[in-house]
Design a protein around this motif. Structure first.
Motif, short mmCIF file in Angstrom:
data_model
loop_
_atom_site.label_atom_id
_atom_site.label_comp_id
_atom_site.label_asym_id
_atom_site.label_seq_id
_atom_site.Cartn_x
_atom_site.Cartn_y
_atom_site.Cartn_z
N GLU A 179 18.81 -1.17 -7.59
CA GLU A 179 18.58 -2.87 -8.27
C GLU A 179 17.32 -2.62 -7.72
O GLU A 179 16.41 -2.95 -9.51
CB GLU A 179 19.36 -4.39 -7.69
CG GLU A 179 18.46 -5.05 -8.54
CD GLU A 179 18.56 -6.39 -8.15
OE1 GLU A 179 18.01 -7.53 -8.49
OE2 GLU A 179 20.27 -7.00 -7.87
N ARG A 180 16.88 -1.62 -6.89
CA ARG A 180 15.52 -1.68 -6.21
C ARG A 180 15.83 -0.71 -5.60
O ARG A 180 16.51 -0.35 -4.85
CB ARG A 180 14.50 -2.72 -6.45
CG ARG A 180 15.01 -3.33 -5.12
CD ARG A 180 14.49 -5.16 -4.25
NE ARG A 180 14.45 -6.11 -5.76
CZ ARG A 180 15.74 -6.77 -5.92
NH1 ARG A 180 16.19 -6.81 -4.96
NH2 ARG A 180 15.72 -7.99 -6.52
N PRO A 181 14.64 0.06 -5.36
CA PRO A 181 14.55 1.00 -4.23
C PRO A 181 14.37 0.68 -2.67
O PRO A 181 15.70 1.24 -2.02
CB PRO A 181 12.99 1.78 -4.28
CG PRO A 181 13.05 1.60 -5.47
CD PRO A 181 13.63 0.54 -6.21
N SER A 182 14.89 -0.60 -2.65
CA SER A 182 14.21 -0.60 -1.31
C SER A 182 15.56 -1.32 -1.02
O SER A 182 16.82 -1.52 0.19
CB SER A 182 13.32 -2.25 -1.15
OG SER A 182 14.00 -3.27 -1.69
N PHE A 209 7.18 0.85 -2.41
CA PHE A 209 8.26 1.52 -3.95
C PHE A 209 8.61 0.24 -4.56
O PHE A 209 8.72 0.97 -6.47
CB PHE A 209 8.97 2.64 -2.62
CG PHE A 209 9.82 3.58 -3.57
CD1 PHE A 209 9.82 3.71 -4.88
CD2 PHE A 209 10.82 4.39 -3.13
CE1 PHE A 209 10.43 4.71 -5.59
CE2 PHE A 209 11.99 5.21 -3.50
CZ PHE A 209 11.59 5.55 -4.84
N ASP A 210 9.17 -0.66 -4.26
CA ASP A 210 9.70 -1.71 -5.20
C ASP A 210 8.57 -1.94 -6.03
O ASP A 210 8.95 -2.32 -7.33
CB ASP A 210 10.14 -2.37 -4.07
CG ASP A 210 11.65 -2.73 -3.59
OD1 ASP A 210 12.72 -1.80 -4.25
OD2 ASP A 210 11.47 -3.47 -2.20
N ARG A 211 6.92 -1.98 -5.42
CA ARG A 211 5.87 -2.24 -6.85
C ARG A 211 5.55 -0.82 -7.74
O ARG A 211 6.00 -1.25 -9.05
CB ARG A 211 5.04 -2.45 -6.13
CG ARG A 211 5.06 -3.93 -4.82
CD ARG A 211 3.28 -3.79 -4.13
NE ARG A 211 3.55 -5.25 -3.39
CZ ARG A 211 2.65 -4.96 -2.78
NH1 ARG A 211 1.81 -4.13 -2.47
NH2 ARG A 211 2.68 -6.59 -1.36
N ALA A 212 6.14 0.34 -7.05
CA ALA A 212 6.12 1.00 -8.10
C ALA A 212 6.53 1.47 -9.05
O ALA A 212 6.87 1.30 -10.29
CB ALA A 212 5.81 2.56 -7.74
#
Length: 268
Positions: A179-182, A209-212
């Motif tokens: 869903e997201r990198p984290s 990373f999530d922000r990107a």
């Protein structure tokens, strides 16, 4: 590391969970980053340390490495004698199985030691000692790859080390599973999994990373792979990302260890 008499293997028995093709992402990266060194070394030894209750990962490692290094030999090392006995029927030219632990009883110094899902049960304070023991056994130019993945190999994070110590951290995933990198935080190796908290570098990295990833949302219309590549490209502006878009398209991102090392890191 578990203390034991010198005549006994060093380490403790793991759960032994394993599945075919579980380590494909790690193996793919090893071939890309270390295949040339293995080929130059000729009849080099690669170790699958702690292969588990079944020898699938060692069998697969031999096949994958021989595509780029035809003379490489793989030795599966397990601390559980019953697992070694069961694996013996899979031995063939270039593939063998021995009883042992972190002391790596394989005769000659290996060019590669792959240890997946082995250190997860250990205390974080024991990791540096294990890393140093494994790196001390390497042949010149050799590499240790140590990390953790889920049961079917969709999410994987590993550290690559040379004789000098840790070099890089690689995050790899089946992108459709994220869903997201984290989401990859749950598979951080033992040296980092307890450091995903504010004030630690790996936490800041996953936050960025999530922000990107969020900023790259418009690229999702071209596919999740294009969104990942865009996000990693943006991330590389602030973090020392190693490698180019060719690796990113594989669902990978590799970062220099020094940028993610835990606070107070005192290893080599």
């Amino acid at each position: 590391m578990t203390t034991s008499r010198a005549a006994r293997p060093v380490g403790a028995v793991t759960r032994g969970t394993t599945n075919p093709n579980r380590l494909r992402r790690m193996d793919r990266w090893i071939v890309a980053s270390h295949g040339r060194s293995l080929r130059r070394a000729g009849s080099a030894v690669a170790v699958d340390l702690g292969y588990g209750a079944a020898p699938w990962t060692a069998v697969e490692l031999l096949g994958r490495l021989r595509r780029v290094a035809p003379r490489v030999r793989v030795v599966g090392v397990e601390i559980d004698t019953e697992r070694v006995a069961a694996a013996k029927v899979f031995e063939r030219e270039g593939l063998s199985f021995v009883h042992g632990g972190f002391e790596l009883p394989v005769g000659e110094a290996p060019m590669l030691v792959r240890a997946a899902n082995v250190l997860r049960q250990y205390d974080e304070r024991e990791v540096v000692g294990v890393w140093e023991r494994l790196c001390a056994r390497l042949a010149p130019g050799g590499m240790v790859v140590e990390g953790t993945c889920d049961e079917v190999g969709r999410r994987h994070v590993w550290v690559a080390l040379g004789a000098e110590g840790p070099r890089t951290v690689t995050f790899a995933a089946r992108l459709g599973s994220l869903e997201r990198p984290s989401d990859l935080a749950e598979r951080l190796p033992k040296a980092l999994i307890h450091r995903n908290v504010p004030g630690e570098a790996v936490h800041a990295f996953l936050r960025d990373f999530d922000r990107a990833w969020a900023a790259a949302a418009p690229y999702a219309s071209y596919g999740v792979r294009q969104r990942w590549v865009r996000a990693v490209g943006d991330l590389a502006g602030d973090w020392p990302v190693v490698g180019g878009a060719g690796r990113w398209r594989q669902g990978e991102v590799t970062v220099e260890w020094g940028a993610l090392a835990p606070r107070g890191w005192v290893g080599r």
